[in-house]
Design an enzyme around this catalytic site. Sequence first.
Site, PDB file in Angstrom:
ATOM      1  N   LYS A   1       0.815  -1.095   0.006  1.00  7.83           N
ATOM      2  CA  LYS A   1       0.154  -0.027   0.149  1.00  7.83           C
ATOM      3  C   LYS A   1       0.953   1.132  -0.025  1.00  7.83           C
ATOM      4  O   LYS A   1       1.664   1.449   0.904  1.00  7.83           O
ATOM      5  CB  LYS A   1      -0.845   0.109   1.351  1.00  7.83           C
ATOM      6  CG  LYS A   1      -1.631   1.166   1.416  1.00  7.83           C
ATOM      7  CD  LYS A   1      -2.426   1.751   0.362  1.00  7.83           C
ATOM      8  CE  LYS A   1      -3.279   3.068   0.593  1.00  7.83           C
ATOM      9  NZ  LYS A   1      -2.932   4.099  -0.047  1.00  7.83           N
TER      10      LYS A   1
ATOM     11  N   ASP B   1       1.796   5.376  -0.083  1.00  9.50           N
ATOM     12  CA  ASP B   1       1.032   6.493   0.449  1.00  9.50           C
ATOM     13  C   ASP B   1       0.990   7.725  -0.527  1.00  9.50           C
ATOM     14  O   ASP B   1       2.028   8.367  -0.538  1.00  9.50           O
ATOM     15  CB  ASP B   1       2.038   6.665   1.866  1.00  9.50           C
ATOM     16  CG  ASP B   1       0.975   7.817   2.367  1.00  9.50           C
ATOM     17  OD1 ASP B   1      -0.160   8.035   2.338  1.00  9.50           O
ATOM     18  OD2 ASP B   1       1.753   8.658   3.313  1.00  9.50           O
TER      19      ASP B   1
END
Length: 144
Positions: free
Chosen positions: A28, A30
Site C-alpha cells: 500500500k 502512501d
Amino acid sequence: MTWTLPPPILAAPIADPGLPRGSSADLKWDGWRALLSADAGHLTLRSRQGTDLAPAFPELRAGLDQLPDATALDGEIIVWEDGRLAFERLQGRLQRRGASAARLATQWPAHFVAFDLLRLKGADRRGRHRPLPRHRPALQGRHR
C-alpha cells in the site's frame, strides 16, 4: 470506437492478512490513486474521482516515451523525500499549473507506481484472467 479509462478497482480491508495459496499482494503506497493513459504522445492522468491530474504533474509526461502507444495503467502517484514517501508533498500539487507545477516537479518530483495493466498497444486487458507469472512481465514492460 474510443477507449476510455475505467473507474479504478479500490482496495478493501480484510480481517485476515493471510493470502490464499497461489495469491499475491502489493504494498500500500502512501500516494494518490490514479489512472494513466498514453495515446499518440498525449498523457491522460485521472484521479479516482475523475479529476484531470496531468497539469499538476508535468514530470510524469517524461515517462510517455517508455510506454507503447495506446497503453493504460492503474496505479498510484507518489513523492519521495529523504528516503520516505511524502504524502504531504502531493497535497499542495492539485491546484498547481504551469510554472508553479513545473517548479514543484523539480523540487519534489512525483512518480507513478503501476498496479495493473489495463490496456497494452490498444488491446483491452481488463476482464481477462491472466496468471500472475504471465501478467507481471507485461506490467513491468517486458511485453515483446
